[in-house]
Design a protein around this motif. Structure first.
Motif, mmCIF file in Angstrom:
data_model
loop_
_atom_site.group_PDB
_atom_site.id
_atom_site.type_symbol
_atom_site.label_atom_id
_atom_site.label_comp_id
_atom_site.label_asym_id
_atom_site.label_seq_id
_atom_site.Cartn_x
_atom_site.Cartn_y
_atom_site.Cartn_z
ATOM 1 N N ARG A 203 -7.504 -0.438 9.327
ATOM 2 C CA ARG A 203 -6.299 -0.052 8.588
ATOM 3 C C ARG A 203 -5.218 0.447 9.534
ATOM 4 O O ARG A 203 -5.508 1.170 10.481
ATOM 5 C CB ARG A 203 -6.638 1.058 7.580
ATOM 6 C CG ARG A 203 -7.424 0.574 6.379
ATOM 7 C CD ARG A 203 -7.765 1.729 5.464
ATOM 8 N NE ARG A 203 -8.403 1.272 4.229
ATOM 9 C CZ ARG A 203 -8.904 2.088 3.316
ATOM 10 N NH1 ARG A 203 -8.870 3.397 3.495
ATOM 11 N NH2 ARG A 203 -9.467 1.602 2.220
ATOM 12 N N HIS B 80 0.824 -1.210 0.000
ATOM 13 C CA HIS B 80 0.000 0.000 0.000
ATOM 14 C C HIS B 80 0.858 1.260 0.000
ATOM 15 O O HIS B 80 0.342 2.357 -0.242
ATOM 16 C CB HIS B 80 -0.970 0.003 1.180
ATOM 17 C CG HIS B 80 -0.320 -0.044 2.538
ATOM 18 N ND1 HIS B 80 -0.093 -1.219 3.216
ATOM 19 C CD2 HIS B 80 0.140 0.947 3.335
ATOM 20 C CE1 HIS B 80 0.480 -0.949 4.374
ATOM 21 N NE2 HIS B 80 0.636 0.350 4.471
ATOM 22 N N ASP C 161 -2.745 2.314 8.324
ATOM 23 C CA ASP C 161 -2.617 3.682 7.814
ATOM 24 C C ASP C 161 -4.012 4.094 7.371
ATOM 25 O O ASP C 161 -4.524 3.612 6.361
ATOM 26 C CB ASP C 161 -1.631 3.763 6.641
ATOM 27 C CG ASP C 161 -0.191 3.629 7.101
ATOM 28 O OD1 ASP C 161 0.086 4.036 8.243
ATOM 29 O OD2 ASP C 161 0.639 3.114 6.341
ATOM 30 N N ARG C 162 -4.605 4.994 8.124
ATOM 31 C CA ARG C 162 -6.041 5.219 8.098
ATOM 32 C C ARG C 162 -6.622 5.448 6.710
ATOM 33 O O ARG C 162 -7.680 4.944 6.376
ATOM 34 C CB ARG C 162 -6.358 6.422 9.000
ATOM 35 C CG ARG C 162 -7.825 6.602 9.297
ATOM 36 C CD ARG C 162 -7.985 7.672 10.359
ATOM 37 N NE ARG C 162 -9.359 7.884 10.716
ATOM 38 C CZ ARG C 162 -9.752 8.766 11.622
ATOM 39 N NH1 ARG C 162 -8.865 9.485 12.248
ATOM 40 N NH2 ARG C 162 -11.027 8.924 11.887
ATOM 41 N N SER D 298 -4.152 -1.240 3.450
ATOM 42 C CA SER D 298 -3.426 -1.332 4.720
ATOM 43 C C SER D 298 -4.279 -1.934 5.829
ATOM 44 O O SER D 298 -3.886 -1.903 6.988
ATOM 45 C CB SER D 298 -2.927 0.050 5.150
ATOM 46 O OG SER D 298 -4.010 0.895 5.495
ATOM 47 N N GLY D 299 -5.449 -2.487 5.468
ATOM 48 C CA GLY D 299 -6.325 -3.052 6.483
ATOM 49 C C GLY D 299 -6.627 -4.514 6.233
ATOM 50 O O GLY D 299 -6.038 -5.158 5.349
ATOM 51 N N ARG E 162 -5.077 4.785 3.715
ATOM 52 C CA ARG E 162 -4.389 4.063 2.647
ATOM 53 C C ARG E 162 -5.097 2.756 2.342
ATOM 54 O O ARG E 162 -5.128 1.847 3.171
ATOM 55 C CB ARG E 162 -2.926 3.808 3.021
ATOM 56 C CG ARG E 162 -2.055 5.041 2.940
ATOM 57 C CD ARG E 162 -0.590 4.659 3.055
ATOM 58 N NE ARG E 162 0.271 5.819 3.002
ATOM 59 C CZ ARG E 162 0.717 6.382 1.885
ATOM 60 N NH1 ARG E 162 0.374 5.875 0.719
ATOM 61 N NH2 ARG E 162 1.516 7.427 1.925
ATOM 62 N N LYS E 163 -5.622 2.673 1.140
ATOM 63 C CA LYS E 163 -6.257 1.437 0.706
ATOM 64 C C LYS E 163 -5.204 0.332 0.649
ATOM 65 O O LYS E 163 -4.103 0.520 0.163
ATOM 66 C CB LYS E 163 -6.872 1.645 -0.684
ATOM 67 C CG LYS E 163 -7.659 0.451 -1.176
ATOM 68 C CD LYS E 163 -8.304 0.748 -2.523
ATOM 69 C CE LYS E 163 -9.097 -0.453 -3.017
ATOM 70 N NZ LYS E 163 -9.752 -0.194 -4.310
ATOM 71 N N VAL F 281 1.885 -3.516 8.168
ATOM 72 C CA VAL F 281 0.720 -4.270 7.701
ATOM 73 C C VAL F 281 -0.043 -4.736 8.933
ATOM 74 O O VAL F 281 0.538 -4.871 10.019
ATOM 75 C CB VAL F 281 1.130 -5.488 6.841
ATOM 76 C CG1 VAL F 281 1.797 -5.045 5.557
ATOM 77 C CG2 VAL F 281 2.048 -6.419 7.625
ATOM 78 N N PRO F 282 -1.347 -4.979 8.797
ATOM 79 C CA PRO F 282 -2.111 -5.392 9.981
ATOM 80 C C PRO F 282 -1.682 -6.768 10.474
ATOM 81 O O PRO F 282 -1.449 -7.684 9.682
ATOM 82 C CB PRO F 282 -3.563 -5.402 9.482
ATOM 83 C CG PRO F 282 -3.465 -5.499 8.001
ATOM 84 C CD PRO F 282 -2.205 -4.818 7.606
ATOM 85 N N GLU G 84 -12.483 -2.755 3.628
ATOM 86 C CA GLU G 84 -11.339 -2.939 4.530
ATOM 87 C C GLU G 84 -11.686 -2.403 5.905
ATOM 88 O O GLU G 84 -12.386 -1.406 6.034
ATOM 89 C CB GLU G 84 -10.107 -2.187 4.016
ATOM 90 C CG GLU G 84 -9.345 -2.907 2.946
ATOM 91 C CD GLU G 84 -8.084 -2.153 2.576
ATOM 92 O OE1 GLU G 84 -7.393 -2.638 1.685
ATOM 93 O OE2 GLU G 84 -7.797 -1.092 3.168
#
Length: 692
Positions: free
Chosen positions: A316, A105, A318-319, A324-325, A321-322, A114-115, A313
């Motif tokens: 995340r 991402h 990173d709130r 990142s969840g 950022r697609k 990453v989660p 998602e």
């Protein structure tokens, strides 16, 4: 007369829990709002319902039912408050949830986060078995290994287990047998099968969704039990319905099987309400701007219908950022988080810039001005210092705000570090939030190939009307429709949503060789399941409607486009009609089609729904003598600073009334801020239609 004429919508947000009570006899709406109780969310629901009934002299037996939306599922995933969960998967695939898609991402961040998987590696167990892509069995299920896996996970303390075998969406036999074995070997475990939760292609997304469902399921069931018991203690004997993320509602039993479908339930209700508000004002292309206490979200509505998706998602790292969840494959109304909410905390970052969120003051301790223990500056504190909120009129005067505490928080954490006055710091915070939201909304529209300036904004949420006009100006939007009761719009949207459920089945096949007999049988089975579910909620088959949506792509593509299919095209085997429906949607999204390429079908969705409730968007308050507007200093940069601004009680406005900015139009749940060079007209539905 209906024996139980009242319906109640309840939305639990991060800061406030909102209530709307509807009298079905005359369409009259009554609103309520209490602080959310994060440790026990059902307590705020019960307190608010009791207050609402007592305030209007309504007995519990007069309540037909309660419709409820909640952030409980999303919060449990974000805050990692689910139960210890295990994963049982095909031999060789236990690390899929860590490997993911291998897409980054943030391409250039060497320390990209990453989660963390919800299931640690020690609780991921592989079983020798293999289903082929066409549903055939390559390797039978090793039942000895299955029994050992059940005992192992129970010994490790797992309370829930997600079962996700390769290609189980085409043949669930191994997953179902695995569940039977676990039920015998470890009967106390909660089980979720990927073939039940998300029978679609994509083992990573399917496993992630199934794990998330298993992780929150025991927590959600306990919550439903506590809420149901509390409602019955209040004397409400009617059914409890819950709002889904795709804008439909379901009965309590259905929700208890698929809590992951509720991950976006509150915002979905807001989008549903926004579509109704816009339609009442003659707008069909709408930007829903939902700014509550914790976040701000945006959704696009075209021709009266919100954009929908099967991908979402949550949690995340990173709130904004697609990628990142944690990915979910669930039907949702497509919306994005575009910024902070009223309770979001502001601070000065290491570059000397104001950053707002993602941390929120929530309802406990709340913004500094609430006087409940919060000491850090929030968006609400800035709005109060700028004069947009009234210290004595917040929540209709039920909650007095502390201006000195807000100024103190702004001075200590923003003004002093930046060398600004308190007012300058408040305005900088306000402008930062507005700019961030406008930029994110514009990018979202651009990604969908839409011109955002052609849309009409409808702001909802307690903070939405405060910020809406300034965000519109930054976006180039010239028309704004501010509905009455915007602060409780999601709860109102629940009351206007039909009983509905979307069934999805994955079946990858070239359109040219698609087995229409098999497809017709599959669609028929989904329809029958939907009719049974609707019957559970009291909807007769004669009142049900069906929509069929196909997810298709050109052969070789890694993404698909969803298109609603003509009703008769599947029954008649009309391949041309299916291709035409797909290419119309593809053309709208990408501006071109590839007529020489073959089309491939990926999945099929059947949406079964009951009748849409007819609900008036607003009911006028009894006419009375209009009080002269009082004045309050409010800050407008275009006017050079503070201006003595008229404060108008919204309940005093009638259709045809005009208000010229600057003005502050107050109601119990929110305040509409009209900057200079704006004009608002009250329409017949009591919307304030603002021209900027």
């Amino acid at each position: 007369m209906t024996a139980a004429p009242f319906r109640i919508g309840v939305d639990i947000g991060g800061t406030f829990t909102d209530f709307v009570l509807l009298d079905t006899r005359d369409g009259h709406l009554r609103n309520g709002k209490v602080l959310t109780t994060p440790a026990a969310p059902e307590q705020a629901v019960l307190v608010g319902i009791r207050q609402l009934l007592d305030a209007h002299g309504i007995t519990p037996v007069e309540v037909q039912h309660v419709i409820h939306g909640t952030t409980l599922v999303a919060n449990a995933l974000i805050e990692r408050r689910g139960v210890p969960t295990g994963l049982i998967t095909t031999d060789g695939f236990r690390d899929v949830i860590e490997i993911g898609t291998e897409l980054r991402h943030d391409t250039y961040d060497l320390f990209m986060r990453v989660p963390e998987p919800l299931v640690p590696r020690r609780r991921r167990v592989e079983i020798p078995e293999r289903i082929l892509p066409d549903g055939g069995i390559h390797t039978p299920l090793d039942e000895a290994a299955a029994r050992a896996a059940a005992r192992e996970l129970a010994a490790q303390g797992a309370q829930a287990v997600a079962i996700c075998f390769l290609h189980a969406f085409r043949n669930p036999a191994h997953e179902r047998r695995m569940a039977e074995i676990i039920a015998k070997e470890a009967p106390g475990l909660t089980l979720c099968l990927s073939s039940d939760v998300v029978p679609e292609i994509g083992e990573y997304e399917r496993a992630s969704t199934t794990i998330c469902n298993a992780y929150v399921l025991p927590v959600f069931r306990r919550y439903l039990t506590q809420l149901g018991d509390g409602l019955r203690e209040l004397g409400l004997a009617g059914p409890l319905y819950l709002m889904l993320s795709d804008g439909g509602t379901v009965g309590e039993q259905t929700a208890a099987r698929h809590p992951i479908r509720l991950v976006q339930s509150g915002p979905a209700g807001g989008v549903r309400a926004t579509a109704l508000y816009g339609a009442a004002a003659g707008a069909s292309d709408i930007l829903c701007f939902d700014m509550g206490g914790t976040t701000a979200k945006a959704a696009l509505i075209e021709a009266g219908e919100p954009l929908r998706s099967l991908d979402f998602e949550v949690a995340r790292v990173d709130r904004f950022r697609k990628g990142s969840g944690l990915p979910l494959k669930v039907p949702v109304i497509e919306m994005i988080e575009i910024g902070a909410g009223g309770g979001s905390i502001a601070q000065v970052d290491r570059l000397g810039l104001i950053r707002v969120g993602p941390e929120s003051a929530s309802s406990d301790p709340g913004p500094a001005c609430y006087g409940l223990g919060g000491t850090r500056p929030t968006v609400t504190d800035a709005d109060l210092v700028l004069g947009y909120l009234g210290a004595g009129s917040f929540l209709g005067g039920d909650m007095r705000l502390d201006v000195a505490a807000a100024e103190r928080a702004l001075r200590e954490h923003l003004a002093a570090p930046l060398g600004l006055s308190v007012v300058e710091a408040a305005w900088a915070l306000h402008e930062t939030v507005n700019g961030n939201m406008a930029q994110a909304a514009a990018i979202h529209a651009l990604e969908k190939a839409r011109r955002i300036e052609a849309f009409t904004m409808v702001p909802i949420g307690g903070a939405g009307p405060v910020h809406a006009a300034q965000v519109c100006r930054k976006l180039g939007i010239a028309r704004l429709v501010a509905p009455a009761g915007a602060g409780v719009a999601s709860a109102f949207g629940f009351l206007a949503s039909p009983i509905s459920f979307a069934f999805v089945r994955g079946w990858v096949a070239p359109l040219a060789s698609l087995d229409f007999d098999g497809l017709h049988a599959m669609v028929g089975a989904m329809e029958a399941e939907g009719l049974a579910m609707l019957a559970e909620a009291g909807v007769p088959a004669a009142a049900a409607t069906r929509r069929v949506i196909g997810a298709m792509r050109y052969a070789g593509q890694g993404f698909q486009v969803e298109a609603e299919l003509p009703a008769a095209s599947i029954a008649t085997g009309d391949r041309d009609a299916l291709r035409a429906a797909f290419e119309r949607q593809y053309l709208q999204q990408y501006g071109r089609t590839e007529s020489a390429l073959p089309v491939e079908c990926v999945s099929w969705q059947v949406i079964m729904a009951g009748p849409v409730p007819v609900v008036a968007t607003a009911t006028p308050a009894p006419a009375g003598a209009s009080a002269a507007p009082r004045l309050r200093p409010a800050y407008f940069a275009e006017a050079g600073g503070f201006v003595e601004t008229p404060v108008i009680d919204r309940a005093s406005l009638r259709p045809g009334d005009r208000v010229t900015g600057p003005a502050l139009i107050e109601e119990r749940e929110s305040t509409l801020v009209l900057p200079p060079r704006t004009e608002a007209v009250v329409d017949t539905a009591l919307n304030l239609v603002v021209t900027l």
